[in-house]
Scaffold this motif. Structure first.
Motif, PDB file in Angstrom:
ATOM      1  N   LYS A 199       0.770  -1.196  -0.052  1.00  0.00           N
ATOM      2  CA  LYS A 199       0.011   0.141   0.085  1.00  0.00           C
ATOM      3  C   LYS A 199       0.957   1.288   0.022  1.00  0.00           C
ATOM      4  N   VAL A 200       0.244   2.343  -0.524  1.00  0.00           N
ATOM      5  CA  VAL A 200       1.121   3.500  -0.551  1.00  0.00           C
ATOM      6  C   VAL A 200       0.315   4.490   0.273  1.00  0.00           C
ATOM      7  N   GLY A 201       1.104   5.268   1.026  1.00  0.00           N
ATOM      8  CA  GLY A 201       0.368   6.364   1.856  1.00  0.00           C
ATOM      9  C   GLY A 201       1.273   7.315   2.340  1.00  0.00           C
ATOM     10  N   THR A 202       0.700   8.072   3.428  1.00  0.00           N
ATOM     11  CA  THR A 202       1.553   9.456   4.025  1.00  0.00           C
ATOM     12  C   THR A 202       1.766   9.138   5.286  1.00  0.00           C
ATOM     13  N   VAL A 203       2.973   9.479   5.836  1.00  0.00           N
ATOM     14  CA  VAL A 203       3.457   9.172   7.338  1.00  0.00           C
ATOM     15  C   VAL A 203       2.759  10.383   8.049  1.00  0.00           C
ATOM     16  N   VAL A 204       1.573  10.046   9.091  1.00  0.00           N
ATOM     17  CA  VAL A 204       1.018  11.253   9.730  1.00  0.00           C
ATOM     18  C   VAL A 204       1.559  11.170  11.176  1.00  0.00           C
ATOM     19  N   SER A 205       2.338  10.244  11.683  1.00  0.00           N
ATOM     20  CA  SER A 205       2.959  10.409  13.049  1.00  0.00           C
ATOM     21  C   SER A 205       4.161   9.716  12.906  1.00  0.00           C
ATOM     22  N   ASP A 206       5.265  10.318  13.517  1.00  0.00           N
ATOM     23  CA  ASP A 206       6.512   9.400  13.661  1.00  0.00           C
ATOM     24  C   ASP A 206       7.024   9.699  15.176  1.00  0.00           C
ATOM     25  N   LYS A 207       6.013   9.844  16.101  1.00  0.00           N
ATOM     26  CA  LYS A 207       6.457  10.192  17.533  1.00  0.00           C
ATOM     27  C   LYS A 207       6.767   8.916  18.267  1.00  0.00           C
ATOM     28  N   MET A 208       6.399   7.771  17.828  1.00  0.00           N
ATOM     29  CA  MET A 208       6.851   6.380  18.406  1.00  0.00           C
ATOM     30  C   MET A 208       8.324   6.062  18.243  1.00  0.00           C
ATOM     31  N   ASP A 209       8.961   4.985  18.991  1.00  0.00           N
ATOM     32  CA  ASP A 209      10.177   4.489  18.541  1.00  0.00           C
ATOM     33  C   ASP A 209       9.983   3.416  17.524  1.00  0.00           C
ATOM     34  N   LYS A 210      10.727   3.524  16.418  1.00  0.00           N
ATOM     35  CA  LYS A 210      10.657   2.339  15.551  1.00  0.00           C
ATOM     36  C   LYS A 210       9.124   2.300  14.768  1.00  0.00           C
ATOM     37  N   THR A 211       8.515   3.057  14.904  1.00  0.00           N
ATOM     38  CA  THR A 211       7.170   2.939  14.262  1.00  0.00           C
ATOM     39  C   THR A 211       6.696   4.360  13.706  1.00  0.00           C
ATOM     40  N   VAL A 212       5.900   4.140  12.746  1.00  0.00           N
ATOM     41  CA  VAL A 212       5.389   5.024  11.889  1.00  0.00           C
ATOM     42  C   VAL A 212       3.754   4.893  11.596  1.00  0.00           C
ATOM     43  N   VAL A 213       2.988   5.794  11.915  1.00  0.00           N
ATOM     44  CA  VAL A 213       1.627   5.667  11.202  1.00  0.00           C
ATOM     45  C   VAL A 213       1.505   6.137   9.893  1.00  0.00           C
ATOM     46  N   VAL A 214       0.934   5.378   9.069  1.00  0.00           N
ATOM     47  CA  VAL A 214       0.825   5.747   7.555  1.00  0.00           C
ATOM     48  C   VAL A 214      -0.569   5.606   7.394  1.00  0.00           C
ATOM     49  N   ARG A 215      -1.301   6.847   6.686  1.00  0.00           N
ATOM     50  CA  ARG A 215      -2.416   6.988   6.390  1.00  0.00           C
ATOM     51  C   ARG A 215      -2.678   6.667   4.827  1.00  0.00           C
ATOM     52  N   VAL A 216      -3.521   5.658   4.614  1.00  0.00           N
ATOM     53  CA  VAL A 216      -3.726   4.941   3.361  1.00  0.00           C
ATOM     54  C   VAL A 216      -5.118   5.844   2.714  1.00  0.00           C
ATOM     55  N   GLU A 217      -5.002   6.558   1.833  1.00  0.00           N
ATOM     56  CA  GLU A 217      -6.358   6.753   1.124  1.00  0.00           C
ATOM     57  C   GLU A 217      -6.574   6.265  -0.060  1.00  0.00           C
ATOM     58  N   ARG A 218      -8.113   6.039  -0.395  1.00  0.00           N
ATOM     59  CA  ARG A 218      -8.562   5.398  -1.437  1.00  0.00           C
ATOM     60  C   ARG A 218      -9.853   6.029  -2.136  1.00  0.00           C
ATOM     61  N   LEU A 219     -10.202   5.937  -3.288  1.00  0.00           N
ATOM     62  CA  LEU A 219     -11.512   6.666  -3.848  1.00  0.00           C
ATOM     63  C   LEU A 219     -12.377   5.404  -4.024  1.00  0.00           C
ATOM     64  N   VAL A 220     -13.356   5.351  -3.482  1.00  0.00           N
ATOM     65  CA  VAL A 220     -14.642   4.381  -3.803  1.00  0.00           C
ATOM     66  C   VAL A 220     -15.921   4.962  -4.123  1.00  0.00           C
ATOM     67  N   PRO A 221     -16.597   4.548  -5.178  1.00  0.00           N
ATOM     68  CA  PRO A 221     -17.668   5.048  -5.649  1.00  0.00           C
ATOM     69  C   PRO A 221     -18.910   4.657  -4.616  1.00  0.00           C
ATOM     70  N   HIS A 222     -19.443   5.797  -4.252  1.00  0.00           N
ATOM     71  CA  HIS A 222     -20.726   5.636  -3.344  1.00  0.00           C
ATOM     72  C   HIS A 222     -21.800   4.729  -4.289  1.00  0.00           C
ATOM     73  N   GLU A 223     -22.580   3.737  -3.561  1.00  0.00           N
ATOM     74  CA  GLU A 223     -23.483   2.914  -3.906  1.00  0.00           C
ATOM     75  C   GLU A 223     -24.564   3.626  -4.584  1.00  0.00           C
ATOM     76  N   VAL A 224     -25.056   4.654  -3.975  1.00  0.00           N
ATOM     77  CA  VAL A 224     -26.399   5.108  -4.615  1.00  0.00           C
ATOM     78  C   VAL A 224     -25.997   6.447  -5.466  1.00  0.00           C
ATOM     79  N   TYR A 225     -25.234   7.208  -4.980  1.00  0.00           N
ATOM     80  CA  TYR A 225     -25.084   8.433  -5.839  1.00  0.00           C
ATOM     81  C   TYR A 225     -23.971   8.375  -6.833  1.00  0.00           C
ATOM     82  N   LYS A 226     -23.103   7.220  -6.659  1.00  0.00           N
ATOM     83  CA  LYS A 226     -21.933   6.903  -7.870  1.00  0.00           C
ATOM     84  C   LYS A 226     -21.005   7.968  -7.741  1.00  0.00           C
ATOM     85  N   LYS A 227     -21.138   8.875  -6.840  1.00  0.00           N
ATOM     86  CA  LYS A 227     -19.873  10.026  -6.645  1.00  0.00           C
ATOM     87  C   LYS A 227     -18.526   9.126  -6.030  1.00  0.00           C
TER      88      LYS A 227
END
Length: 87
Positions: free
Chosen positions: A10-38
């Motif tokens: 997965k590809v994402g953006t690091v949103v936190s690096d405060k822990m030792d040897k750990t980073v929090v990575v946010r992964v975003e994806r686009l999903v079509p809405h079931e009803v509105y198709k947006k």
């Protein structure tokens, strides 16, 4: 002898690096809405192992699935894709 299965990536953006040897990575994806198709933006946070503490907030990284390393950590950072411009 069989080769191991392909690991998820997965590809994402690091949103936190405060822990030792750990980073929090946010992964975003686009999903079509079931009803509105947006297209709706969905996001999820993953804790990923960063052995050398080299990644910073804002970095774009690729994470890869790995063995459980702690209660929440099942990913590790594979590579840096793009570094946020430093100011």
């Amino acid at each position: 002898m069989e080769a191991r299965g392909a690991r998820k990536k997965k590809v994402g953006t690091v949103v936190s690096d405060k822990m030792d040897k750990t980073v929090v990575v946010r992964v975003e994806r686009l999903v079509p809405h079931e009803v509105y198709k947006k297209y709706v933006r969905r996001r999820v946070n993953f804790k990923a192992h960063d052995e050398k503490n080299e990644f910073r907030v804002g970095d774009r990284v690729e994470i890869v699935e790995t063995r459980p390393m702690s209660k929440d950590k099942r990913w590790r950072v594979a590579r840096l894709i793009e570094r946020l411009a430093e100011q």
